[in-house]
Design a protein around this motif. Structure first.
Motif, PDB file in Angstrom:
ATOM      1  N   UNK A   1      90.974 -84.609  43.365  1.00 24.29           N
ATOM      2  CA  UNK A   1      91.227 -84.437  41.934  1.00 24.29           C
ATOM      3  C   UNK A   1      90.422 -83.242  41.423  1.00 24.29           C
ATOM      4  N   UNK A   2      91.085 -82.224  40.860  1.00 25.25           N
ATOM      5  CA  UNK A   2      90.359 -81.036  40.398  1.00 25.25           C
ATOM      6  C   UNK A   2      89.588 -81.300  39.111  1.00 25.25           C
ATOM      7  N   UNK A   3      88.475 -80.623  38.963  1.00 30.85           N
ATOM      8  CA  UNK A   3      87.667 -80.721  37.747  1.00 30.85           C
ATOM      9  C   UNK A   3      88.061 -79.571  36.823  1.00 30.85           C
TER      10      UNK A   3
ATOM     11  N   UNK B   1      85.218 -90.028  27.585  1.00 31.39           N
ATOM     12  CA  UNK B   1      86.483 -89.944  26.850  1.00 31.39           C
ATOM     13  C   UNK B   1      87.089 -88.553  26.984  1.00 31.39           C
ATOM     14  N   UNK B   2      86.270 -87.533  26.842  1.00 23.31           N
ATOM     15  CA  UNK B   2      86.764 -86.148  26.919  1.00 23.31           C
ATOM     16  C   UNK B   2      87.246 -85.803  28.328  1.00 23.31           C
ATOM     17  N   UNK B   3      86.495 -86.230  29.336  1.00 28.12           N
ATOM     18  CA  UNK B   3      86.883 -85.925  30.714  1.00 28.12           C
ATOM     19  C   UNK B   3      88.227 -86.557  31.044  1.00 28.12           C
ATOM     20  N   UNK B   4      88.410 -87.810  30.684  1.00 31.89           N
ATOM     21  CA  UNK B   4      89.644 -88.518  31.026  1.00 31.89           C
ATOM     22  C   UNK B   4      90.844 -88.022  30.226  1.00 31.89           C
ATOM     23  N   UNK B   5      90.604 -87.448  29.063  1.00 26.55           N
ATOM     24  CA  UNK B   5      91.722 -86.896  28.285  1.00 26.55           C
ATOM     25  C   UNK B   5      92.368 -85.713  28.992  1.00 26.55           C
ATOM     26  N   UNK B   6      91.574 -84.946  29.738  1.00 26.31           N
ATOM     27  CA  UNK B   6      92.071 -83.707  30.338  1.00 26.31           C
ATOM     28  C   UNK B   6      92.221 -83.782  31.851  1.00 26.31           C
ATOM     29  N   UNK B   7      91.918 -84.932  32.430  1.00 26.53           N
ATOM     30  CA  UNK B   7      91.978 -85.079  33.881  1.00 26.53           C
ATOM     31  C   UNK B   7      93.422 -84.962  34.376  1.00 26.53           C
TER      32      UNK B   7
END
Length: 367
Positions: A12-14, A74-80
């Motif tokens: 999974x890319x960051x 929350x922010x990380x999972x919004x754009x994952x």
């Protein structure tokens, strides 16, 4: 199990800027997974649980800067990247499942809490594949709504190793392309018939209503008692060469079946009778077909019910961007870990025990 999960999620890319990341992505995903397994149902819960388990988590990854805040999660999972996360999940789930002749049920569920308007619009609808014997979620695919399951199911099937399996799908997925995909992947299918397949449904109903045709059917029956009622189920099955000739585009079509369910309420004595029709690539073995249809309901009774009652999925208000789907993948990962454990007790009790007992938590993730 946990090391396998970590190995698979590394694809999974960051999306964040290199050199400006305080909390590495694998730590974010691991903390979220452990938080959900241990009872968290939202981002604040994940932060609280993972912070309490920080020393234990450092046995797997450094966590040099501790646990990410709920806002960061929350922010990380919004754009994952949802597709990458789903592919890594499917690969990990496949590594947990031994190849076996079992029913893989495909069905959809709407996550009501993810709605973006008061009238329920915008809620995520998720189609999942569930190995009924192993009790594992194998993959999931998001769609805009229930009517779009037809386009999502082929994509879902492409993520799976179906060799030797029996794929069961309700009437929405009774489509020629879906039947072809299943057969081409080395599996059999059992597909429900309703009004969306008008001519097939009518042909099946007329066949089983004809006494001459029905006389050639093989039959099987069973009775269950529980929940204040008695349920009698009977299955009639027959070769369907004539049906395959009338509908030649249905790959592998071999048999036709009618399953009648008669329910009797013990208190009132009321009776109800419902008959459903199916097409299948299986031999006309009524016992095997009835077992496959019954197994299909495991996705409703075991998976969907558990997601709502144990994981409180329908009340989760995570709804922005990609976060509803990504968090759903983590919930499914948690479900697989908990179901794989053979310790006696409900999943609710196991979640609580994992939160307060590091030794039990280690046992869960070491399986």
């Amino acid at each position: 199990m946990l090391l396998g999960f970590l190995d698979h999620i590394r694809i999974v890319p960051d999306h964040r800027i290199p050199g400006m990341v305080t909390y590495p992505l694998d730590e974010v995903l691991l903390a979220t997974l452990v938080g959900v397994v241990c009872g968290a149902d939202d981002w604040e819960g994940v932060e609280e649980v993972a912070t309490g388990a920080l020393d234990w988590l450092r046995g797997f990854l450094p966590f040099a800067n501790g646990i990410a805040t709920a806002q960061t999660l929350r922010k990380v999972f919004r754009l994952l990247d949802t597709q990458a996360l789903q592919r890594s999940f499917a690969a990990w789930a496949a590594s947990l499942r031994a190849e076996a002749r079992e029913v893989i049920a495909v069905d959809g569920k709407t996550l009501r809490g993810s709605k973006t308007s008061p009238d329920g619009k915008g809620a995520l609808h998720l189609v999942s594949a569930y190995a009924t014997k192993a009790g594992l979620v194998l993959a999931q695919q998001a769609v805009d709504g229930k009517s779009n399951e037809i386009t999502a199911i082929p994509e879902l099937l492409d993520m799976l190793n179906l060799t030797g399996a029996i794929v069961s799908i309700d009437a929405m997925g009774t489509q020629k392309e879906i039947a072809r995909r299943v057969v081409n992947k080395g599996a059999d299918y059992v597909l429900a018939l309703k009004g969306n397949q008008t001519s097939l449904h009518e042909d099946a109903a007329l066949f089983f209503a004809d006494p001459v045709c029905a006389a050639d059917c093989k039959g099987s029956a069973e009775t269950d008692a529980g929940h204040g009622r008695i349920e009698e189920r009977s299955c009639r099955a027959a070769e369907a060469r004539w049906l395959a000739e009338r509908h030649p585009d249905w790959e592998g079509l071999r048999s036709i079946a009618a399953i009648a369910a008669r329910r009797i309420d013990k208190k009132s004595g009321r009776e109800s009778l419902e008959t459903r029709y199916y097409i299948t690539s299986l031999e006309p073995d009524p016992k095997a077909i009835l077992a496959a249809v019954r197994a299909h309901w495991g996705i409703e009774n075991n998976l969907h019910w558990t997601m709502d009652v144990i994981f409180d999925e329908d009340r989760c208000r995570t709804r922005k961007d990609a976060s509803p789907l990504n968090f759903a993948v983590i919930r499914h990962s948690s479900y697989n870990i908990l179901r794989a454990d053979q310790t006696r007790g409900s999943l609710r009790r196991k979640r609580l025990r994992a939160c307060i007992d590091p030794a039990f938590r280690t046992k869960l993730f070491a399986a």
